[in-house]
Structures are given as C-alpha cells and as structure tokens.
Scaffold this motif. Structure first.
Motif, PDB file in Angstrom:
ATOM      1  N   ASP A 140       3.930  12.686  -1.856  1.00  0.00           N
ATOM      2  CA  ASP A 140       4.641  12.929  -3.109  1.00  0.00           C
ATOM      3  C   ASP A 140       3.661  12.976  -4.280  1.00  0.00           C
ATOM      4  OD1 ASP A 140       7.120  12.992  -4.842  1.00  0.00           O
ATOM      5  OD2 ASP A 140       6.248  11.100  -5.539  1.00  0.00           O
ATOM      6  N   LEU A 141       2.744  12.007  -4.332  1.00  0.00           N
ATOM      7  CA  LEU A 141       1.769  11.944  -5.427  1.00  0.00           C
ATOM      8  C   LEU A 141       0.848  13.163  -5.428  1.00  0.00           C
ATOM      9  CD1 LEU A 141       0.839   8.184  -5.137  1.00  0.00           C
ATOM     10  CD2 LEU A 141       2.006   9.260  -7.076  1.00  0.00           C
ATOM     11  N   LEU A 142       0.330  13.538  -4.264  1.00  0.00           N
ATOM     12  CA  LEU A 142      -0.598  14.657  -4.193  1.00  0.00           C
ATOM     13  C   LEU A 142       0.085  15.991  -4.488  1.00  0.00           C
ATOM     14  CD1 LEU A 142      -2.735  13.562  -1.133  1.00  0.00           C
ATOM     15  CD2 LEU A 142      -3.336  13.406  -3.558  1.00  0.00           C
ATOM     16  N   ASN A 143       1.355  16.096  -4.152  1.00  0.00           N
ATOM     17  CA  ASN A 143       2.108  17.308  -4.445  1.00  0.00           C
ATOM     18  C   ASN A 143       2.397  17.422  -5.943  1.00  0.00           C
ATOM     19  OD1 ASN A 143       3.555  19.706  -3.712  1.00  0.00           O
ATOM     20  ND2 ASN A 143       5.443  18.563  -4.035  1.00  0.00           N
ATOM     21  N   ARG A 144       2.724  16.309  -6.568  1.00  0.00           N
ATOM     22  CA  ARG A 144       3.079  16.315  -7.988  1.00  0.00           C
ATOM     23  C   ARG A 144       1.878  16.323  -8.922  1.00  0.00           C
ATOM     24  NH1 ARG A 144       6.667  11.267  -8.528  1.00  0.00           N
ATOM     25  NH2 ARG A 144       6.463  11.749 -10.732  1.00  0.00           N
ATOM     26  N   PHE A 145       0.750  15.795  -8.446  1.00  0.00           N
ATOM     27  CA  PHE A 145      -0.416  15.666  -9.309  1.00  0.00           C
ATOM     28  C   PHE A 145      -1.621  16.350  -8.656  1.00  0.00           C
ATOM     29  CE2 PHE A 145       2.352  12.036 -10.139  1.00  0.00           C
ATOM     30  CZ  PHE A 145       2.588  12.217 -11.506  1.00  0.00           C
ATOM     31  N   PRO A 146      -1.762  17.658  -8.858  1.00  0.00           N
ATOM     32  CA  PRO A 146      -2.878  18.383  -8.241  1.00  0.00           C
ATOM     33  C   PRO A 146      -4.235  17.845  -8.684  1.00  0.00           C
ATOM     34  CG  PRO A 146      -1.592  19.826  -9.687  1.00  0.00           C
ATOM     35  CD  PRO A 146      -0.874  18.525  -9.608  1.00  0.00           C
ATOM     36  N   GLU A 147      -4.283  17.184  -9.839  1.00  0.00           N
ATOM     37  CA  GLU A 147      -5.543  16.589 -10.292  1.00  0.00           C
ATOM     38  C   GLU A 147      -5.992  15.492  -9.329  1.00  0.00           C
ATOM     39  OE1 GLU A 147      -3.231  18.377 -13.503  1.00  0.00           O
ATOM     40  OE2 GLU A 147      -2.751  16.805 -12.089  1.00  0.00           O
ATOM     41  N   LEU A 148      -5.056  14.692  -8.831  1.00  0.00           N
ATOM     42  CA  LEU A 148      -5.392  13.673  -7.833  1.00  0.00           C
ATOM     43  C   LEU A 148      -5.882  14.322  -6.547  1.00  0.00           C
ATOM     44  CD1 LEU A 148      -2.467  11.071  -8.129  1.00  0.00           C
ATOM     45  CD2 LEU A 148      -4.820  10.832  -8.925  1.00  0.00           C
ATOM     46  N   ARG A 149      -5.194  15.368  -6.147  1.00  0.00           N
ATOM     47  CA  ARG A 149      -5.591  16.091  -4.926  1.00  0.00           C
ATOM     48  C   ARG A 149      -7.009  16.634  -5.081  1.00  0.00           C
ATOM     49  NH1 ARG A 149      -1.202  19.365  -4.076  1.00  0.00           N
ATOM     50  NH2 ARG A 149      -2.095  21.038  -5.300  1.00  0.00           N
ATOM     51  N   TYR A 203       9.195   2.332  -3.917  1.00  0.00           N
ATOM     52  CA  TYR A 203      10.120   3.356  -4.397  1.00  0.00           C
ATOM     53  C   TYR A 203       9.400   4.673  -4.706  1.00  0.00           C
ATOM     54  CZ  TYR A 203      13.371  -0.520  -4.947  1.00  0.00           C
ATOM     55  OH  TYR A 203      14.177  -1.607  -4.712  1.00  0.00           O
ATOM     56  N   PRO A 204       8.784   5.303  -3.710  1.00  0.00           N
ATOM     57  CA  PRO A 204       8.070   6.552  -3.993  1.00  0.00           C
ATOM     58  C   PRO A 204       9.010   7.628  -4.529  1.00  0.00           C
ATOM     59  CG  PRO A 204       8.287   6.227  -1.623  1.00  0.00           C
ATOM     60  CD  PRO A 204       8.784   4.974  -2.283  1.00  0.00           C
ATOM     61  N   LEU A 225      -4.444  -2.439  -1.439  1.00  0.00           N
ATOM     62  CA  LEU A 225      -3.674  -2.377  -0.198  1.00  0.00           C
ATOM     63  C   LEU A 225      -3.612  -0.955   0.365  1.00  0.00           C
ATOM     64  CD1 LEU A 225      -0.742  -4.754  -1.193  1.00  0.00           C
ATOM     65  CD2 LEU A 225      -2.457  -5.184   0.580  1.00  0.00           C
ATOM     66  N   THR A 226      -3.626   0.040  -0.512  1.00  0.00           N
ATOM     67  CA  THR A 226      -3.544   1.437  -0.082  1.00  0.00           C
ATOM     68  C   THR A 226      -4.849   1.912   0.530  1.00  0.00           C
ATOM     69  OG1 THR A 226      -1.933   1.895  -1.835  1.00  0.00           O
ATOM     70  CG2 THR A 226      -3.057   3.797  -0.852  1.00  0.00           C
ATOM     71  N   LEU A 227      -5.955   1.576  -0.119  1.00  0.00           N
ATOM     72  CA  LEU A 227      -7.272   2.028   0.325  1.00  0.00           C
ATOM     73  C   LEU A 227      -8.214   0.836   0.424  1.00  0.00           C
ATOM     74  CD1 LEU A 227      -7.499   5.133  -2.034  1.00  0.00           C
ATOM     75  CD2 LEU A 227      -6.901   5.138   0.394  1.00  0.00           C
ATOM     76  N   PRO A 228      -7.997  -0.044   1.418  1.00  0.00           N
ATOM     77  CA  PRO A 228      -8.796  -1.275   1.492  1.00  0.00           C
ATOM     78  C   PRO A 228     -10.293  -1.029   1.669  1.00  0.00           C
ATOM     79  CG  PRO A 228      -7.491  -0.981   3.486  1.00  0.00           C
ATOM     80  CD  PRO A 228      -7.044   0.062   2.507  1.00  0.00           C
ATOM     81  N   ASN A 229     -10.683   0.128   2.199  1.00  0.00           N
ATOM     82  CA  ASN A 229     -12.095   0.456   2.375  1.00  0.00           C
ATOM     83  C   ASN A 229     -12.620   1.395   1.298  1.00  0.00           C
ATOM     84  OD1 ASN A 229     -12.366  -1.085   4.784  1.00  0.00           O
ATOM     85  ND2 ASN A 229     -11.221   0.522   5.829  1.00  0.00           N
ATOM     86  N   GLY A 230     -11.805   1.676   0.292  1.00  0.00           N
ATOM     87  CA  GLY A 230     -12.224   2.524  -0.822  1.00  0.00           C
ATOM     88  C   GLY A 230     -11.868   3.988  -0.643  1.00  0.00           C
ATOM     89  N   VAL A 231     -11.974   4.711  -1.740  1.00  0.00           N
ATOM     90  CA  VAL A 231     -11.624   6.131  -1.770  1.00  0.00           C
ATOM     91  C   VAL A 231     -12.565   6.952  -0.887  1.00  0.00           C
ATOM     92  CG1 VAL A 231     -11.434   8.167  -3.262  1.00  0.00           C
ATOM     93  CG2 VAL A 231     -10.607   5.963  -4.062  1.00  0.00           C
ATOM     94  N   GLY A 249       0.850  -1.180   0.000  1.00  0.00           N
ATOM     95  CA  GLY A 249       0.000   0.000   0.000  1.00  0.00           C
ATOM     96  C   GLY A 249       0.887   1.231   0.000  1.00  0.00           C
ATOM     97  N   VAL A 250       0.454   2.270  -0.659  1.00  0.00           N
ATOM     98  CA  VAL A 250       1.234   3.503  -0.714  1.00  0.00           C
ATOM     99  C   VAL A 250       1.202   4.156   0.667  1.00  0.00           C
ATOM    100  CG1 VAL A 250       1.433   5.786  -1.791  1.00  0.00           C
ATOM    101  CG2 VAL A 250       0.766   3.806  -3.173  1.00  0.00           C
ATOM    102  N   SER A 251       2.367   4.495   1.169  1.00  0.00           N
ATOM    103  CA  SER A 251       2.501   5.102   2.493  1.00  0.00           C
ATOM    104  C   SER A 251       2.196   6.596   2.444  1.00  0.00           C
ATOM    105  CB  SER A 251       3.938   4.917   2.998  1.00  0.00           C
ATOM    106  OG  SER A 251       4.823   5.703   2.180  1.00  0.00           O
ATOM    107  N   LEU A 252       2.220   7.225   3.597  1.00  0.00           N
ATOM    108  CA  LEU A 252       2.021   8.673   3.676  1.00  0.00           C
ATOM    109  C   LEU A 252       3.084   9.392   2.853  1.00  0.00           C
ATOM    110  CD1 LEU A 252       0.563  11.133   4.740  1.00  0.00           C
ATOM    111  CD2 LEU A 252       1.953  10.980   6.809  1.00  0.00           C
ATOM    112  N   GLU A 253       4.312   8.914   2.928  1.00  0.00           N
ATOM    113  CA  GLU A 253       5.397   9.514   2.145  1.00  0.00           C
ATOM    114  C   GLU A 253       5.060   9.477   0.658  1.00  0.00           C
ATOM    115  OE1 GLU A 253      10.140   8.804   1.103  1.00  0.00           O
ATOM    116  OE2 GLU A 253       9.059   7.292   2.246  1.00  0.00           O
ATOM    117  N   GLY A 254       4.640   8.304   0.198  1.00  0.00           N
ATOM    118  CA  GLY A 254       4.295   8.164  -1.210  1.00  0.00           C
ATOM    119  C   GLY A 254       3.081   8.991  -1.584  1.00  0.00           C
ATOM    120  N   ALA A 255       2.059   8.993  -0.727  1.00  0.00           N
ATOM    121  CA  ALA A 255       0.840   9.759  -1.009  1.00  0.00           C
ATOM    122  C   ALA A 255       1.136  11.255  -1.056  1.00  0.00           C
ATOM    123  CB  ALA A 255      -0.228   9.455   0.039  1.00  0.00           C
TER     124      ALA A 255
END
Length: 142
Positions: A33-42, A73-74, A101-107, A25-31
């Motif tokens: 990074d993703l949310l900072n780089r991809f404002p569309e996801l945020r 490897y985030p 694994l990252t969101l076992p209960n869904g978004v 599952g993507v960790s807080l560190e990975g999340a």
C-alpha cells in the motif's frame, strides 16, 4: 518446533502521551500500500535519487500512513488522519519502533534481499520480473 504463531505478530508496546499503544512491523500488505501510494518511497528503495523537495512534500502523508500500518491499520484513512494530527515527538515515538520492527536489519539489508528475490523471479514467458518504475494509481477515497 515452533510455528508462525510464536513470532507473529511481533510487537512492542509504546507509551505515547500516557497511552500504551501496540506497534508492529509493517506487513507486506502495508508495504505494498505504501509503495503504491508513495512512488518516492519506492524510488528510495530501488536506489534512485529523489529530490528533497519531493520527499518533504510527501513526508507528512507518508509518515502518517506508516504509523497507521504500524499500529495494524494499513490504508485506514481515519488512523492516518489521527496520526497526522499528532505532535512531531509523538509521531517519532511511534515511527522509531515501527521501523525497527519492520526492518530490523536496516534498509540496505532489506533492499539487498528484495533485489535478490526479484532477480530470481521469472514470469511465464521466461523473462525476469521487475518492479514497476513510478506509475502509481490513485487510491479511491472511502
């Protein structure tokens, strides 16, 4: 009583093109990074509408970044580059268990927890904290 070592890191082994790969599952560190780089996801996580064209334009890079983070490897450019070169089916074979694994209960459940957490956080001046809108910084290239 069990400690965190009993659950971390939770992983699954996926066979892709005959090779066994551990995904996590993507960790807080990975999340972060993703949310900072991809404002569309945020924007999606905060319930805002995102034009389909914007999502489509960012999807290849975002999927590669999610896969890299999900294999441990985030933010690693080499892993992301390798993930971008995988065939679509291989990307989906990795992406599906990473998201499970990252969101076992869904978004939606994740968004509700995040909303509740952000509502309970206060900064030193007593005002409520909130996530930044869409002003992301460019990541320096390594």
């Amino acid at each position: 009583m069990s400690g965190l070592l009993a659950i971390a890191p939770v992983n699954e082994t996926v066979t892709v093109q005959g090779v066994k790969i551990h995904v996590y599952g993507v960790s807080l560190e990975g999340a972060a990074d993703l949310l900072n780089r991809f404002p569309e996801l945020r924007a999606l996580f905060t319930g805002r509408d995102v034009p389909v064209a914007d999502l489509a334009a960012k999807a290849p890079a975002a999927v590669a970044a999610i896969i890299a983070a999900g294999i441990g490897y985030p933010g690693d450019e080499e892993q992301e580059h390798a993930a971008r070169r995988l065939p679509l089916e291989a990307q989906l074979d990795l992406l599906a268990p990473i998201l499970k694994l990252t969101l076992p209960n869904g978004v939606s459940a994740f968004a509700e927890k995040l909303k509740a957490l952000m509502g309970s956080v206060t900064v030193t001046d007593g005002s409520a904290a909130s996530a930044p809108a869409t002003n992301s910084r460019k990541r320096p290239r390594r």
